[in-house]
Design a protein around this motif. Structure first.
Motif, PDB file in Angstrom:
ATOM      1  N   SER A  62       0.854  -1.187   0.000  1.00 38.11           N
ATOM      2  CA  SER A  62       0.000   0.000   0.000  1.00 38.11           C
ATOM      3  C   SER A  62       0.887   1.233   0.000  1.00 38.11           C
ATOM      4  O   SER A  62       1.822   1.329   0.802  1.00 38.11           O
TER       5      SER A  62
ATOM      6  N   ILE B 265       0.648   5.266   0.481  1.00 37.41           N
ATOM      7  CA  ILE B 265      -0.253   6.304   0.988  1.00 37.41           C
ATOM      8  C   ILE B 265       0.333   7.668   0.656  1.00 37.41           C
ATOM      9  O   ILE B 265       1.488   7.960   0.993  1.00 37.41           O
TER      10      ILE B 265
ATOM     11  N   LEU C 266      -3.602   5.168   6.500  1.00 33.58           N
ATOM     12  CA  LEU C 266      -3.177   3.965   7.222  1.00 33.58           C
ATOM     13  C   LEU C 266      -4.380   3.115   7.623  1.00 33.58           C
ATOM     14  O   LEU C 266      -4.351   1.885   7.518  1.00 33.58           O
TER      15      LEU C 266
ATOM     16  N   SER D  24      -5.658   1.156   4.624  1.00 40.48           N
ATOM     17  CA  SER D  24      -4.692   0.344   3.875  1.00 40.48           C
ATOM     18  C   SER D  24      -4.852  -1.129   4.217  1.00 40.48           C
ATOM     19  O   SER D  24      -5.312  -1.484   5.304  1.00 40.48           O
TER      20      SER D  24
ATOM     21  N   GLY E 123      -2.214  -3.447   2.795  1.00 45.49           N
ATOM     22  CA  GLY E 123      -0.977  -4.084   2.364  1.00 45.49           C
ATOM     23  C   GLY E 123      -0.179  -4.699   3.497  1.00 45.49           C
ATOM     24  O   GLY E 123      -0.276  -4.283   4.653  1.00 45.49           O
TER      25      GLY E 123
ATOM     26  N   ILE F  45       3.557  -0.963   3.965  1.00 51.60           N
ATOM     27  CA  ILE F  45       2.909   0.316   3.658  1.00 51.60           C
ATOM     28  C   ILE F  45       3.989   1.362   3.490  1.00 51.60           C
ATOM     29  O   ILE F  45       4.898   1.483   4.321  1.00 51.60           O
TER      30      ILE F  45
ATOM     31  N   ARG G 158       3.147  -4.241   8.386  1.00 49.02           N
ATOM     32  CA  ARG G 158       1.751  -4.176   8.810  1.00 49.02           C
ATOM     33  C   ARG G 158       1.630  -4.068  10.328  1.00 49.02           C
ATOM     34  O   ARG G 158       0.788  -3.328  10.843  1.00 49.02           O
TER      35      ARG G 158
ATOM     36  N   CYS H 107       2.175  -0.578  11.375  1.00 49.89           N
ATOM     37  CA  CYS H 107       0.993   0.212  11.018  1.00 49.89           C
ATOM     38  C   CYS H 107      -0.121   0.009  12.030  1.00 49.89           C
ATOM     39  O   CYS H 107      -0.748   0.980  12.483  1.00 49.89           O
TER      40      CYS H 107
END
Length: 342
Positions: free
Chosen positions: A30, A32, A106, A109, A111, A114, A187, A190
């Protein structure tokens, strides 16, 4: 953008990681990108970014967050969304600030890794493969650090150096100077950031606060693709003050120490006046000295009240529990226009 020059600009400066097997390539990515009045950069950014990210993973999503732009940024993103299956668009109801826009990205998302980058192409997309390699070597956070800030005035560079010097001494964690929003994270990093629900956010500090293994890499920023910077002096000063207040109570302790010091000095001076009067008698006091002391102590009192007020204002924002941002519309997600608050 010159890909070869971008590649030469990267120099690794990594934290120590325990020896471990390299991670496999990520299953999903992802990217951003917060936007605020960057309509001129939309097409150039997407046309530069997509050829770089598409070979990196089987599953790609580029999440563009329009932070209440007043130009044609939102319509331009929605127009490109019809032609680009990887593109996701989030339009906030008004301008909530870059930190809130990044948080919105975030939160939406999906992924395994990220990446966060700016919309003006000063963060070179060509560095993404290098950042993913650092993630494969064990870093949960890959933070890009600018080699230089020649585009800033000497005053701004000096002010930022002072700010980071202060932060490094009052925070319980390391603050790395010139660490930008340009970074890649796992991840789990995040998810850790999303658990931090405070309203008055200083995102650069939050990245450091979670304490995940981090690799720092230097890069040379490219020239802004179009438009002008949105970071003016007053917003930067407000952001710096928010960062200091958000991560330390040291300013309150400093004023407590200052008050105690002044009280001791006043007591000693009062004792001196009493002894002098008893020995030499009463003399005519100087008006200038008295006025200066009154002005000095009044200034100290007002500064201390102002500092306490800043902390109370932060508490007031948290107590109200208003959403960090409001979503006006989304495009490209499985269910558009469902989640409007956070």
């Amino acid at each position: 953008m010159d890909d070869t020059s971008a590649g030469r600009s990267v120099a690794a400066n990594s934290n120590h990681f325990d020896e471990q097997t390299l991670r496999p390539d990520p299953d999903s990515l992802s990217v951003i990108i917060p936007f605020y009045n960057e309509a001129e950069c939309v097409d150039l950014l997407l046309d530069t970014l997509l050829p770089v990210v598409r070979p990196l993973c089987d599953s790609i999503e580029v999440i563009c967050v329009d932070d209440g732009s007043s130009d044609k940024t939102g319509p331009s993103l929605l127009k490109r969304c019809r032609d680009i299956p990887e593109l996701r668009v989030i339009r906030l109801s008004r301008n909530f600030g870059q930190d809130a826009a990044i948080t919105a990205g975030l939160a939406h998302s999906s992924g395994q890794v990220i990446c966060i980058m700016d919309a003006d192409l000063q963060h070179p997309p060509a560095l993404l493969p290098t950042m993913i390699n650092a993630w494969r070597e064990g870093a949960d956070m890959v933070c890009m650090i600018r080699k230089h800030r020649d585009d800033e005035t000497p005053f701004v560079r000096s002010a930022k150096s002072v700010f980071y010097w202060i932060m490094q001494r009052i925070c319980s964690f390391e603050m790395v100077q010139s660490a930008a929003h340009f970074r890649l994270m796992d991840r789990k990093a995040c998810n850790a950031l999303l658990r931090l629900t405070e309203r008055s956010r200083y995102q650069a500090g939050l990245y450091q606060w979670i304490g995940f293994p981090t690799t720092y890499m230097e890069y040379t920023p490219d020239q802004r693709a179009a438009g002008s910077t949105k970071w003016l002096l007053l917003p930067m000063l407000n952001r710096a003050l928010r960062g200091i207040i958000s991560f330390s109570s040291a300013p309150l302790r400093i004023w407590s120490f200052t008050g105690a010091t002044i009280a001791c000095m006043a007591f000693l001076y009062g004792f001196y006046i009493v002894v002098k009067t008893l020995i030499f008698g009463i003399d005519f006091p100087g008006f200038a000295t008295l006025a200066t002391l009154i002005l000095f102590f009044s200034g100290v009192i007002l500064l201390s009240i102002g500092m306490i007020g800043e902390y109370l204002a932060g508490l007031f924002e948290e107590v109200k529990q208003r959403p960090l941002y409001l979503i006006y519309e989304t495009r490209g997600f499985d269910q558009d226009n469902i989640d409007r608050t956070s």
